[in-house]
Design an enzyme around this catalytic site. Structure first.
Site, PDB file in Angstrom:
ATOM      1  N   ILE A   8       0.855  -1.183   0.000  1.00 10.17           N
ATOM      2  CA  ILE A   8       0.000   0.000   0.000  1.00 10.17           C
ATOM      3  C   ILE A   8       0.894   1.237   0.000  1.00 10.17           C
ATOM      4  O   ILE A   8       1.968   1.235   0.594  1.00 10.17           O
ATOM      5  CB  ILE A   8      -1.003   0.018   1.178  1.00 10.17           C
ATOM      6  CG1 ILE A   8      -0.285  -0.067   2.512  1.00 10.17           C
ATOM      7  CG2 ILE A   8      -2.026  -1.092   1.027  1.00 10.17           C
ATOM      8  CD1 ILE A   8      -1.193   0.059   3.717  1.00 10.17           C
ATOM      9  N   ARG A  20       7.391   2.481   0.979  1.00 12.49           N
ATOM     10  CA  ARG A  20       8.076   3.719   0.575  1.00 12.49           C
ATOM     11  C   ARG A  20       9.591   3.513   0.512  1.00 12.49           C
ATOM     12  O   ARG A  20      10.259   4.003  -0.401  1.00 12.49           O
ATOM     13  CB  ARG A  20       7.756   4.846   1.548  1.00 12.49           C
ATOM     14  CG  ARG A  20       6.390   5.413   1.358  1.00 12.49           C
ATOM     15  CD  ARG A  20       6.239   6.674   2.194  1.00 12.49           C
ATOM     16  NE  ARG A  20       4.847   6.859   2.520  1.00 12.49           N
ATOM     17  CZ  ARG A  20       4.387   7.284   3.672  1.00 12.49           C
ATOM     18  NH1 ARG A  20       5.217   7.584   4.654  1.00 12.49           N
ATOM     19  NH2 ARG A  20       3.104   7.428   3.879  1.00 12.49           N
ATOM     20  N   ASN A  38       0.926   4.123   1.394  1.00 10.79           N
ATOM     21  CA  ASN A  38       1.282   4.874   2.602  1.00 10.79           C
ATOM     22  C   ASN A  38       2.054   4.049   3.631  1.00 10.79           C
ATOM     23  O   ASN A  38       2.299   4.513   4.730  1.00 10.79           O
ATOM     24  CB  ASN A  38       0.055   5.514   3.234  1.00 10.79           C
ATOM     25  CG  ASN A  38      -0.947   4.490   3.728  1.00 10.79           C
ATOM     26  OD1 ASN A  38      -0.924   3.343   3.321  1.00 10.79           O
ATOM     27  ND2 ASN A  38      -1.829   4.920   4.605  1.00 10.79           N
ATOM     28  N   CYS A  39       2.475   2.846   3.276  1.00  9.41           N
ATOM     29  CA  CYS A  39       3.264   1.988   4.176  1.00  9.41           C
ATOM     30  C   CYS A  39       4.733   2.422   4.137  1.00  9.41           C
ATOM     31  O   CYS A  39       5.311   2.585   3.054  1.00  9.41           O
ATOM     32  CB  CYS A  39       3.121   0.533   3.734  1.00  9.41           C
ATOM     33  SG  CYS A  39       4.194  -0.617   4.601  1.00  9.41           S
ATOM     34  N   ASP A  40       5.333   2.606   5.308  1.00  5.52           N
ATOM     35  CA  ASP A  40       6.735   3.033   5.381  1.00  5.52           C
ATOM     36  C   ASP A  40       7.680   2.058   4.684  1.00  5.52           C
ATOM     37  O   ASP A  40       8.614   2.477   3.993  1.00  5.52           O
ATOM     38  CB  ASP A  40       7.173   3.220   6.832  1.00  5.52           C
ATOM     39  CG  ASP A  40       6.566   4.456   7.469  1.00  5.52           C
ATOM     40  OD1 ASP A  40       6.150   5.387   6.731  1.00  5.52           O
ATOM     41  OD2 ASP A  40       6.503   4.500   8.715  1.00  5.52           O
TER      42      ASP A  40
END
Length: 114
Positions: free
Chosen positions: A7, A14, A9-11
């Site tokens: 996903i 990213r 917005n997952c660190d």
């Protein structure tokens, strides 16, 4: 080409995207929320990694569903992964030649992609 599942917005996702971009590696990001992962894809991953590697036991979804208390067997775990993609540990990186790595670890990514 690398297909990266997770996903946006997952660190960890990213970090994986940043690694791929900084090393000029072509990739496609498949966001679970926009395009759910189907069971045949999960089956393909499970030929390369154990189910306990793929199952995210640290996430909110795992706790909310009470799976620790249920103690599912491997078949039930797979059914949960198919039904609830947020249980998949992120990211899952899959190469065109079929290699699969779960989670982001820079040294694993260097070994796999460089």
């Amino acid at each position: 080409m690398v297909t990266l599942y997770g996903i946006k917005n997952c660190d960890s996702v990213r970090k994986a995207v940043k690694f791929l971009k900084s090393n000029n590696i072509d990739y496609e990001l498949v966001d679970f929320r926009e395009r759910p992962v189907e069971c045949d894809t999960i089956d393909r991953w499970l030929r390369h990694v154990p189910i306990d590697t793929l199952l995210n036991r640290r996430g909110t979804t795992y706790r909310t569903l009470g799976l620790r208390e249920l103690g599912p067997d491997d078949g039930e775990k797979k059914a949960w992964l198919c039904k609830e993609n947020m249980l998949i540990k992120r990211p899952v990186a899959e190469t065109d030649d079929g290699r699969v790595v779960v989670g982001f670890n820079e040294s694993n990514y260097k070994e796999l992609f460089l």
